[in-house]
Design an enzyme around this catalytic site. Structure first.
Site, PDB file in Angstrom:
ATOM      1  N   GLU A 179       0.831  -1.217   0.000  1.00 15.08           N
ATOM      2  CA  GLU A 179       0.000   0.000   0.000  1.00 15.08           C
ATOM      3  C   GLU A 179       0.860   1.259   0.000  1.00 15.08           C
ATOM      4  OE1 GLU A 179      -2.943  -0.241  -0.666  1.00 15.08           O
ATOM      5  OE2 GLU A 179      -3.558  -2.240  -0.001  1.00 15.08           O
ATOM      6  N   ARG A 213      -9.015   2.590  -6.390  1.00 10.30           N
ATOM      7  CA  ARG A 213      -8.411   2.025  -5.180  1.00 10.30           C
ATOM      8  C   ARG A 213      -9.131   2.431  -3.902  1.00 10.30           C
ATOM      9  NH1 ARG A 213      -3.502   3.600  -4.062  1.00 10.30           N
ATOM     10  NH2 ARG A 213      -2.753   1.833  -2.868  1.00 10.30           N
ATOM     11  N   ASN A 267       1.020   3.799  -3.131  1.00 13.56           N
ATOM     12  CA  ASN A 267       0.688   5.220  -2.967  1.00 13.56           C
ATOM     13  C   ASN A 267       1.763   6.105  -3.597  1.00 13.56           C
ATOM     14  OD1 ASN A 267      -1.749   4.994  -1.690  1.00 13.56           O
ATOM     15  ND2 ASN A 267      -0.954   5.324   0.386  1.00 13.56           N
TER      16      ASN A 267
END
Lengths: 150, 120
Positions: free
Chosen positions: A52, A110, A56
């Site tokens: 994650e 997402r 990002n």
């Protein structure tokens, strides 16, 4: 190579902000983390959290351009895993809002769930960012078995 | 990520093999869209997740996007078949399990669709 005080081991990597590198980063950190007494379930959690944080950076930091993502992981003398994911990208104006679920700065699919997973799966998540100054995400986790044992 | 699709009645069964993340989500999305476009009869999507060892929020988002499409365009349902424990946890934590059913076998998936039980 001398390690700083309080650090038992350390790895660092850097790569271009490409989606192809996310799997490498999460796998490398999980393999490094396996030096501690993490369960397989905890290693899976670490993989998700790192995925994650790196995703990002790949998606948000540099817009459509490609920049550098740096991942550093250490094992502290106390037996905790600390992972830093850094970019030199555009930064986040309002970290508090960015961390809320369902929020996302780009209209992809997402859902802004990344921080939800990081917070659920790690013991600690810190985000340091400012517009134009890049972003650094810090993830911390110690094996639950070690905590129970004291 | 390896993907295969076959049709059973009104259902499209998509078998995924590999990790579903930022890097593979686009290919998954394009593959399912193409398969859905090829058949108007298809209403439901059954995702065979037995060979998916990893999923993160990019994968969850890609599945949610396909759920929206089949729900809005075909009034269909989404069923996850056989997710492994780590994947099951991510699906649960994401809230995706509120809009889809999770089953262990293909028979179970097809039986659910036959009964017409709706996941609220």
């Amino acid at each position: 190579m001398t390690l700083p005080d309080g650090i038992a081991n350390r790895v660092a990597m850097e790569f271009p902000s490409k989606a192809e590198n996310v799997a490498f980063a999460r796998t490398a950190v999980a393999v490094f983390a396996s030096q501690l007494d993490f369960t397989l379930e905890e290693l899976d959690e670490i993989k998700v959290a790192v995925s994650e944080a790196v995703s990002n950076a790949v998606i948000h930091a540099y817009g459509d351009a490609v920049g550098t993502v740096r991942v550093e992981a250490v094992i502290t003398a106390e037996g905790e895993l600390v992972v830093w994911v850094r970019d030199d990208g555009r930064g986040i104006e309002d970290v508090g809002t960015a961390r809320q679920a369902q929020w996302t700065s780009r209209p992809e699919e997402r859902m802004g769930l990344g921080f939800t997973f990081m917070e659920e799966y790690m013991d600690g998540v810190e985000v340091d960012s400012a517009p134009g100054a890049g972003t650094r995400v810090t993830l911390r986790k110690a094996p639950a078995r070690a905590r129970v044992a004291g | 990520m390896h993907m295969e699709a076959r049709r059973v009645g009104e259902s499209l069964i998509v078998r995924l093999k590999g990790e579903l993340d930022l890097n593979t989500a686009e290919a998954f999305k394009a593959f399912v869209r193409e398969e859905l476009a090829a058949s108007r009869r298809v209403r439901h999507l059954i995702l065979d997740l037995r060979a998916v060892p990893f999923i993160d929020s990019s994968g969850v988002g890609a599945i949610l996007g396909r759920y929206r499409e089949i729900k809005e365009e075909r009034a269909g349902r989404l069923i996850a078949w056989g997710p492994r424990q780590p994947v099951r946890r991510v699906l649960a934590l994401s809230g995706l399990v509120r809009v889809m059913d999770v089953v262990d076998t293909q028979q179970e998936a097809l039986a659910l669709l036959k009964e017409g039980n709706r996941n609220p």
